[in-house]
Design an enzyme around this catalytic site. Sequence first.
Site, PDB file in Angstrom:
ATOM      1  N   ASN A  22     -10.200  -0.397   0.789  1.00  0.00           N
ATOM      2  CA  ASN A  22      -8.740  -0.297   0.718  1.00  0.00           C
ATOM      3  C   ASN A  22      -8.281  -0.878  -0.625  1.00  0.00           C
ATOM      4  OD1 ASN A  22      -5.988  -0.735   0.924  1.00  0.00           O
ATOM      5  ND2 ASN A  22      -6.075  -1.493   3.031  1.00  0.00           N
TER       6      ASN A  22
ATOM      7  N   HIS B  41      -2.898   6.888   2.476  1.00  0.00           N
ATOM      8  CA  HIS B  41      -3.440   5.578   2.095  1.00  0.00           C
ATOM      9  C   HIS B  41      -4.791   5.378   2.764  1.00  0.00           C
ATOM     10  CE1 HIS B  41      -4.078   1.460   1.372  1.00  0.00           C
ATOM     11  NE2 HIS B  41      -3.734   1.054   2.576  1.00  0.00           N
TER      12      HIS B  41
ATOM     13  N   CYS C   1       0.818  -1.225   0.000  1.00  0.00           N
ATOM     14  CA  CYS C   1       0.000   0.000   0.000  1.00  0.00           C
ATOM     15  C   CYS C   1       0.846   1.268   0.000  1.00  0.00           C
ATOM     16  CB  CYS C   1      -0.927   0.004   1.207  1.00  0.00           C
ATOM     17  SG  CYS C   1      -1.916  -1.492   1.355  1.00  0.00           S
TER      18      CYS C   1
HETATM   19  N1  ACO Z   1     -17.920  -8.145  11.049  1.00  0.00           N
HETATM   20  C1  ACO Z   1     -18.340  -8.374  12.286  1.00  0.00           C
HETATM   21  N2  ACO Z   1     -17.507  -8.661  13.307  1.00  0.00           N
HETATM   22  C2  ACO Z   1     -16.194  -8.700  13.033  1.00  0.00           C
HETATM   23  C3  ACO Z   1     -15.678  -8.474  11.740  1.00  0.00           C
HETATM   24  C4  ACO Z   1     -16.594  -8.196  10.728  1.00  0.00           C
HETATM   25  N3  ACO Z   1     -16.222  -7.953   9.458  1.00  0.00           N
HETATM   26  N4  ACO Z   1     -14.334  -8.576  11.791  1.00  0.00           N
HETATM   27  C5  ACO Z   1     -14.012  -8.863  13.056  1.00  0.00           C
HETATM   28  N5  ACO Z   1     -15.136  -8.946  13.810  1.00  0.00           N
HETATM   29  C6  ACO Z   1     -15.248  -9.257  15.209  1.00  0.00           C
HETATM   30  C7  ACO Z   1     -14.093 -10.059  15.743  1.00  0.00           C
HETATM   31  O1  ACO Z   1     -14.242 -11.407  15.455  1.00  0.00           O
HETATM   32  C8  ACO Z   1     -14.167  -9.745  17.211  1.00  0.00           C
HETATM   33  O2  ACO Z   1     -15.133 -10.552  17.771  1.00  0.00           O
HETATM   34  P1  ACO Z   1     -14.855 -11.248  19.188  1.00  0.00           P
HETATM   35  O3  ACO Z   1     -14.643 -10.103  20.148  1.00  0.00           O
HETATM   36  O4  ACO Z   1     -16.099 -12.024  19.423  1.00  0.00           O
HETATM   37  O5  ACO Z   1     -13.627 -12.083  18.995  1.00  0.00           O
HETATM   38  C9  ACO Z   1     -14.681  -8.318  17.245  1.00  0.00           C
HETATM   39  O6  ACO Z   1     -15.242  -8.065  15.958  1.00  0.00           O
HETATM   40  C10 ACO Z   1     -13.587  -7.316  17.500  1.00  0.00           C
HETATM   41  O7  ACO Z   1     -12.465  -7.622  16.684  1.00  0.00           O
HETATM   42  P2  ACO Z   1     -11.235  -6.685  16.635  1.00  0.00           P
HETATM   43  O8  ACO Z   1     -10.186  -7.292  15.749  1.00  0.00           O
HETATM   44  O9  ACO Z   1     -10.841  -6.282  18.012  1.00  0.00           O
HETATM   45  O10 ACO Z   1     -11.880  -5.446  15.920  1.00  0.00           O
HETATM   46  P3  ACO Z   1     -11.232  -4.052  15.769  1.00  0.00           P
HETATM   47  O11 ACO Z   1     -12.064  -3.051  16.437  1.00  0.00           O
HETATM   48  O12 ACO Z   1      -9.766  -4.103  16.076  1.00  0.00           O
HETATM   49  O13 ACO Z   1     -11.380  -3.807  14.210  1.00  0.00           O
HETATM   50  C11 ACO Z   1     -10.130  -3.941  12.186  1.00  0.00           C
HETATM   51  C12 ACO Z   1     -10.828  -4.728  13.287  1.00  0.00           C
HETATM   52  C13 ACO Z   1     -11.146  -3.035  11.508  1.00  0.00           C
HETATM   53  C14 ACO Z   1      -9.565  -4.926  11.171  1.00  0.00           C
HETATM   54  C15 ACO Z   1      -9.013  -3.116  12.835  1.00  0.00           C
HETATM   55  O14 ACO Z   1      -8.167  -3.937  13.585  1.00  0.00           O
HETATM   56  C16 ACO Z   1      -8.229  -2.377  11.839  1.00  0.00           C
HETATM   57  O15 ACO Z   1      -8.689  -1.417  11.270  1.00  0.00           O
HETATM   58  N6  ACO Z   1      -6.962  -2.795  11.618  1.00  0.00           N
HETATM   59  C17 ACO Z   1      -6.168  -2.215  10.570  1.00  0.00           C
HETATM   60  C18 ACO Z   1      -6.207  -3.165   9.491  1.00  0.00           C
HETATM   61  C19 ACO Z   1      -6.245  -2.578   8.139  1.00  0.00           C
HETATM   62  O16 ACO Z   1      -6.775  -1.529   7.854  1.00  0.00           O
HETATM   63  N7  ACO Z   1      -5.691  -3.333   7.269  1.00  0.00           N
HETATM   64  C20 ACO Z   1      -5.724  -2.996   5.900  1.00  0.00           C
HETATM   65  C21 ACO Z   1      -4.592  -3.575   5.236  1.00  0.00           C
HETATM   66  S1  ACO Z   1      -3.137  -2.922   5.869  1.00  0.00           S
HETATM   67  C22 ACO Z   1      -2.928  -1.506   5.202  1.00  0.00           C
HETATM   68  O17 ACO Z   1      -3.524  -1.127   4.263  1.00  0.00           O
HETATM   69  C23 ACO Z   1      -1.939  -0.705   5.849  1.00  0.00           C
END
Ligand code: ACO
Length: 332
Positions: free
Chosen positions: A286, A256, A116
Amino acid sequence: MNGPSPRITGLGRYVPARIVTNDELSTMVDTSDEWIRSRTGIAERRFAGEGESTATMAAAAGSEALEQAGVKPEDVDLVIVATSTPDFPLFPSTSCLVQSALGLSRAGAWDLSAACSGFVYGLVTACQFIETGSQRCILLIGADTLSRSLDFSDRTTCVLFGDGAGAALIQSDPEAGGLLSFVLGADGSRAADLEVVAGGSRSPMTAERLALGQNWITMNGREVYRFSTTVPVTALVQATERAGVTIQDLDLIVAHQANARILQTAAHNLGVPEDRFYINVERYGNTSAASIPLALYDACVEGRIKPGALLGFMGFGAGLTWASAIWRWQGL
Ligand code: ACO
């Protein structure tokens, strides 16, 4: 600096026609529009259709950039395609396919792999050729088709990504402007935070690895979130210092588009209002290397970037990698 300056003289974009809403994803995995919007800011994304690939999208975006700049294909010296999802796993490069599709008869061509962060790595690379005077006209494209590497049984990744391409034509200009400073960085010790395990020389694809789903993207979401809201922010501050300006001087930050929450947190950490960051992640998700040029394109169309504006580019992604640049916009 007294030599020629890089100037972006044309922009182009391509996104597939197929819109995939959060509600549509909710029919495939256990998720909801509410969860996706509140955690990521994403409302919909585009997925490539039959006959579309990274190269076809990149060529369409590149064609628009050439047209906008009024540059003929034979006047392009180099074409660089930043991508993690090339049309072919080994060769030919996607940039060679674009070179042929657009009739860039004189152009050298290669792909750049920085996930990215790829567009900003490519921008800095292209500018070195312009500033030395060795090349005068470079087509830079960020393009990715991540939908083809998503595991649609993994709700933690499949809701985040979309497909698209964005292009910038960079030309030599006698007036000062363009790239004022940059910071490029990487931390390969954190490679496993975002990876596709199989299909490369370390773990060639086998039926067994395929059955294990090792061809799909896996991600440590919390670690990537922590990284994305800190390291690239520090790099952007360092880039402003190298340019002799401050974060407050930036008219717009084109970052990004991973996740709206990441950008809001970055704005908070930098002490700038949230609207200093351009955000269009709600429309495309993304799109990896395409996200910064797609954001730049939309920001221009919406009149958010005027000649003379000071821009901050902030890329971050798998690797882990990051890339920031300070840019004086001269107008298209
Ligand atoms: N729908 C519903 N529930 C979900 C989903 C979904 N799509 N995805 C995860 N959950 C659940 C999990 O299973 C978890 O449930 P649990 O508590 O029963 O285990 C709960 O939601 C919380 O999960 P977390 O991982 O703590 O959720 P978080 O608030 O951290 O959000 C996210 C997850 C959005 C992926 C976040 O960690 C994030 O934004 N990370 C950055 C990742 C990113 O943007 N990557 C892109 C590629 S990298 C880049 O471009 C740089």
